[in-house]
Write a protein that holds these residues in place. Sequence first.
Motif, PDB file in Angstrom:
ATOM      1  N   VAL A  64      46.360  56.293   2.750  1.00  0.00           N
ATOM      2  CA  VAL A  64      45.552  57.628   3.115  1.00  0.00           C
ATOM      3  C   VAL A  64      46.262  58.851   2.463  1.00  0.00           C
ATOM      4  N   THR A  74      42.005  50.340   0.877  1.00  0.00           N
ATOM      5  CA  THR A  74      42.395  49.563   2.051  1.00  0.00           C
ATOM      6  C   THR A  74      42.500  47.865   1.562  1.00  0.00           C
ATOM      7  N   GLU A 118      45.771  50.318   5.546  1.00  0.00           N
ATOM      8  CA  GLU A 118      45.206  51.553   4.785  1.00  0.00           C
ATOM      9  C   GLU A 118      46.237  52.471   4.192  1.00  0.00           C
ATOM     10  N   HIS A 178      52.691  53.717  11.469  1.00  0.00           N
ATOM     11  CA  HIS A 178      52.219  54.253  10.429  1.00  0.00           C
ATOM     12  C   HIS A 178      53.486  54.743   9.391  1.00  0.00           C
ATOM     13  N   SER A 225      40.978  57.148   1.731  1.00  0.00           N
ATOM     14  CA  SER A 225      41.694  55.821   2.016  1.00  0.00           C
ATOM     15  C   SER A 225      41.193  54.836   1.139  1.00  0.00           C
ATOM     16  N   ARG A 231      48.907  53.248   6.980  1.00  0.00           N
ATOM     17  CA  ARG A 231      48.609  53.210   8.167  1.00  0.00           C
ATOM     18  C   ARG A 231      48.295  51.199   8.444  1.00  0.00           C
ATOM     19  N   LYS A 271      37.811  52.101  -1.262  1.00  0.00           N
ATOM     20  CA  LYS A 271      37.928  53.219  -1.041  1.00  0.00           C
ATOM     21  C   LYS A 271      36.950  53.835  -0.132  1.00  0.00           C
TER      22      LYS A 271
END
Length: 461
Positions: free
Chosen positions: A24, A81, A22, A128, A79, A116, A71
């Motif tokens: 972020v 991914t 992810e 992270h 975020s 992350r 998203k």
Amino acid sequence: MTTRSLSKGANVSVESSALRVELVWSHGPGVPDVDASALLLTSTGRVRDDGDFVFYNQPRHTSEAVAHLGKQSAAGVTSDTVAVDLRSLDPEVERVALCASADGGTFGQVPGLTLRLLDAASGSEVAHFAMTAGTETAFICGELYLRQGQWKFRAVGQGYAAGLAGLATEFGISVDEPSSDAAPPAPAPTAMVPPAVPASSVSSGGPRLGKGEEHLPVDMRKRLSLRKEQVAVSLRKQGAEGVVARVVLVLDASGSMSFLYTRGVVADVVERMAAIAAQLDDDGEMQAWTFASQPARLPDLRLGELPDWLRLHVRVGQVGLFRRNKRPRGLEAGQVDMRAVGIQNEEQRVIAEVRSHVAQNPTTAPTLVLFFSDGGVYRNAEIERELRAAVEEPIFWQFVGLGRSDYGVLERFDSLPGRRVDNVGFFAVDDISTVPDQELYDRLLSEFPSWTTAARRAGIL
């Protein structure tokens, strides 16, 4: 599972094989949009082909090992991914670079940018990595890499000022993205041609006057007239004077073809193929497709509209793979948004679409498909199924390889047993712009007449 906060350059062992990565950040006024992406790399540090790039316009790798999931936003945080299944990666893939690009600004304007790494099954955080940036518009945030049989994650944090396209190019992705209002490339130099054959030597198989030819520029009309004579000579050599056929053109638009488009080589090929349609097809028209990850039907090519057709429809990168979210400037009626076509090779999809078109639009004449590709074929089983199924259809598939690449089953199809008639021809050339017209037409039309004879005997025509 214990989470770790990583600094730049630090690494951690990865125990889970199913991961979610992810990106972020805090969104708000003036904050650029951020997109996650991934590059599948071999031991050379480069991709094998353009299909190894997973991003918003190509969201799933063919191996299903990497996917861009998209998203989510909540409470001022967004975020994006990417999912990675390490077990499904091809054995030659030893690294997965986890990247980001900023759209509409730089990463220095993106607050709270953090990567992350999550266990996909439990949702627990493995590690992270908080990143800081300045004027960069693309980032390698981190990488999953194989070391002595163990997968690890490294925090990288390396920035690029050239954006997503610049980052992708460094790892071997072919990128062709001229501005949307740029002038079309000049056609490649026309190959040397032998002197015109006297009309008396081709008699009834000589050139036919096509609709709209009188509207062509004088130099193009002269080239077309000479080339039609040469097509007639090629047919006469095969005892196929006066043969009539529907002609379909298929153009590879995968990322690796970009150089051939920007040099004008493809535009020149299309003009040379127009002479075949002008000689074989009663109305002198060609149906046309382009393809990469997906096929796309192009407007029919009519002789009188050839200059405009070349300008409007033979421009891979006209819209740009890395542009998104809005209709690009310069997209005219009938033009294909190349973002929808993608960048990797899926020949079987366009073959299936052409087959469907022929079945839904029957004609008494056979169909000749002129299919141009620079290779990178990997869907061998699917392509073979399509072409075997097409044996009983009134279609001859003439494939032309543009360079020294892997053509897979297309190159081997002539030797494959179990077909009532041989419905496929293939040859490759290093540089098609240097092949004289007469030689090119001889090679393109060397198998089509014998197929028509065999197909009639078999009751296919």
